[in-house]
Scaffold this active site. Structure first.
Site, PDB file in Angstrom:
ATOM      1  N   SER A 111      12.418  44.772  33.544  1.00  0.00           N
ATOM      2  CA  SER A 111      13.054  45.975  34.063  1.00  0.00           C
ATOM      3  C   SER A 111      14.406  46.315  33.455  1.00  0.00           C
ATOM      4  CB  SER A 111      13.196  45.837  35.582  1.00  0.00           C
ATOM      5  OG  SER A 111      13.940  46.896  36.124  1.00  0.00           O
ATOM      6  N   HIS A 167      19.892  48.821  38.518  1.00  0.00           N
ATOM      7  CA  HIS A 167      19.645  47.470  37.990  1.00  0.00           C
ATOM      8  C   HIS A 167      20.087  47.286  36.535  1.00  0.00           C
ATOM      9  CE1 HIS A 167      16.845  43.723  38.535  1.00  0.00           C
ATOM     10  NE2 HIS A 167      18.125  43.457  38.704  1.00  0.00           N
TER      11      HIS A 167
END
Length: 546
Positions: free
Chosen positions: A132, A186
């Protein structure tokens, strides 16, 4: 007409249709097939260098000219540059969506996503980084993970992020764009790496990843933590934010609400409403917008809300989430449609990596491997681009990398070719390739010659056309044989030097053809050498690592 004459006539016709004669003595052809060069296959095609610190490209002059004309005509009509919407899902595999053969076939219909995909350009060989945060940083910087240095996701307050980088939202802001980020971030929690401080005018979402808000609170997941007051208190006091937040440019953030498993149930609905509202506010703006929309779904832990629980035929939390993601995407699409902004908006639909394979239920891929690996299953992601009236509906297996979003977006904003190199420091290497002419050209082909794969910052494989050459591989079952095994399990090993797969004849990557394809291997080894030369000149970076 007699039978003998008919037989002679047919035989003559067959002889004329075959481009060689067969030697009666040995049954071998006396003249070889001429063959056919497939458009978009570039193994022996020369690239063009636009600037020293930019990835060399395949320059397709015809489609570049056609695209420039179409973009100029559209800007004359609308009076501004095009909007850009990047819709990126979490842990969704290549075959979780219907436009790649999944969807209803795997128990989670995605009819609205599929409908839009089929009106756009479906990219069957689109690539992310293995996980990710590296992928999200690649979108923001136009760099592979080896260059931006975010090699793995930062967890529970680990340091590192986008601080100090020249980012896509900042450059688009400088070109007059309104920049909005919604959803999962993130890419660093420290103040300097937060979205409002790296180029976004506004942010609504969370700074980390779903499981960090839930797994230590949920006794069904981590009873050893959740049912131990002292351990839970320790995790709670770690330096990571635990809330759904809102922030505006160059400011601090406000906490909307603390994220609990119950709050998580409605998070994607809250964010999609925020996204729809933003699109509607931009309807009458004289400025174009860049909307980066990162869904919460479908990263574990999935907590379907009251409406979506059991809504999928598969009736798993992951498939229920996929049904919800279809509706989230459609909500944004409908907002563009109802405000008459579709014809001036490029939509990029993708996922941050392949399906994770260590916490069931999870996504699907027809390829080998999963999230965390550079097998195709880990990095080949479901992707399409849509632009009403500008992109011709079709499929293509040309190479596309997530990093390509960076130069493509800036080209649409008016900064293409070597002009882009002037916007970043001379020490910054841009790994992305401008794909605007591939998208907009009616019969456009990819401008990218090769795909480069990275494991923990190391060049692990390269693909040119249908052939892929591995130097490092991830083996999930190296140490354990029970339980779910994925890309963060097992070991990473060096290959013996001839690990080549033909991804057309063997997409599962389980039968190496290297020893019989040495001519291909020479070309692939040369591509590895070329990129290693880039790394020598523009050295790798390490920020967040295992």
């Amino acid at each position: 007409m007699n039978k003998l004459f008919m037989m002679k006539t047919v035989a003559s016709a067959i002889t004329l249709a075959i481009p060689f004669m067969v030697n009666a003595a040995n049954g071998q052809p006396t003249e070889a097939y001429k063959g056919y060069d497939t458009p978009g296959q570039y193994m022996v095609t020369k690239t063009t260098t636009l600037a020293d610190n930019m990835m060399p490209v395949i320059y397709n002059a015809g489609q570049e000219k056609e695209t420039a004309q179409k973009l100029a005509e559209l800007e004359k009509k609308t009076g501004k540059k095009p909007n850009i919407l990047v819709f990126i899902m979490d842990d969704v595999g290549w075959m979780d969506v219907g436009f790649n053969g999944g969807g209803v076939a795997v128990g989670n219909p995605t009819p609205d996503i599929d409908r839009v995909a089929e009106q756009g350009l479906i990219l069957t060989s689109a690539y992310s980084q293995p996980s990710s945060s590296p992928t999200r940083a690649s979108i923001m910087t136009g760099q592979y993970s080896a260059h931006h240095g975010i090699l793995v996701p930062p967890m529970y307050g680990q340091k590192g992020g986008l601080q100090g980088f020249t980012t896509l939202p900042q450059l688009l802001h400088d070109q007059g764009y309104v920049t909005q980020a919604i959803g999962k971030w993130h890419i660093g929690e420290n103040k300097e790496s937060q979205p409002q401080n790296v180029g976004f005018d506004d942010f609504r979402g969370f700074l980390s990843v779903s499981d960090m808000y839930t797994e230590w609170r949920d006794a069904s997941v981590n009873p050893e933590i959740a049912l131990s007051p002292s351990r839970q208190e320790y995790i709670k006091n770690l330096p990571f934010n635990k809330s759904d937040i809102h922030a505006t440019r160059s400011g601090t953030f406000n906490e909307v609400a603390e994220i609990t498993p119950k709050y998580m149930e409605d998070l994607d609905q809250r964010w999609s409403q925020y996204g729809a509202d933003f699109i509607r506010t931009m309807q009458k703006s004289d400025k174009p917008f860049f909307l980066y929309y990162g869904t919460r779904g479908c990263h574990f832990d999935n907590y379907p809300n009251a409406y979506y629980a059991g809504r999928s035929p598969a009736k798993t939390s992951f498939s229920d989430c996929m049904v919800e993601m279809n509706d989230v995407f459609n909500r944004l699409y409908k907002s563009l449609e109802e405000t008459n902004q579709l014809d001036n908006t490029l939509i990029v639909f993708t996922s941050d990596n392949g399906p994770e394979a260590e916490v069931a239920p999870y996504g699907r891929t027809p390829f080998r491997g999963s999230k965390g690996s550079t097998w195709e299953g880990g990095v080949r992601v479901p992707t399409f681009v849509y632009w009403k009236g500008m992109i011709q509906p079709r499929k293509s297996d040309g190479l596309f990398d997530i990093t390509d979003i960076f130069p493509t977006s800036l080209a649409l904003a008016g900064k293409s070719g070597a002009e882009l190199a002037k916007l970043v420091p001379k020490s910054t290497f841009i790994d992305g390739v401008n794909q605007a002419s591939w998208f907009v050209g009616n019969t456009g082909q990819s401008n990218r010659r090769a795909e480069h794969y990275f494991l923990n910052g190391q060049l692990s494989a390269v693909r040119v056309d249908e052939f892929k050459y591995h130097t490092l591989i991830q083996q999930p079952y190296a140490f354990t044989s029970k339980g779910y095994q994925g890309g963060f399990t097992g070991s990473i090993s060096k290959t013996a030097g001839s690990m080549i797969f033909n991804l057309y004849t063997n997409p599962q990557e389980d039968e190496s053809v290297g020893i019989r394809h040495i001519p291909v291997g020479i070309i692939l080894q040369e591509e590895i050498k070329n990129y290693n030369n880039i790394l020598n000149k523009y050295p790798p970076s390490v920020q967040i690592h295992l």
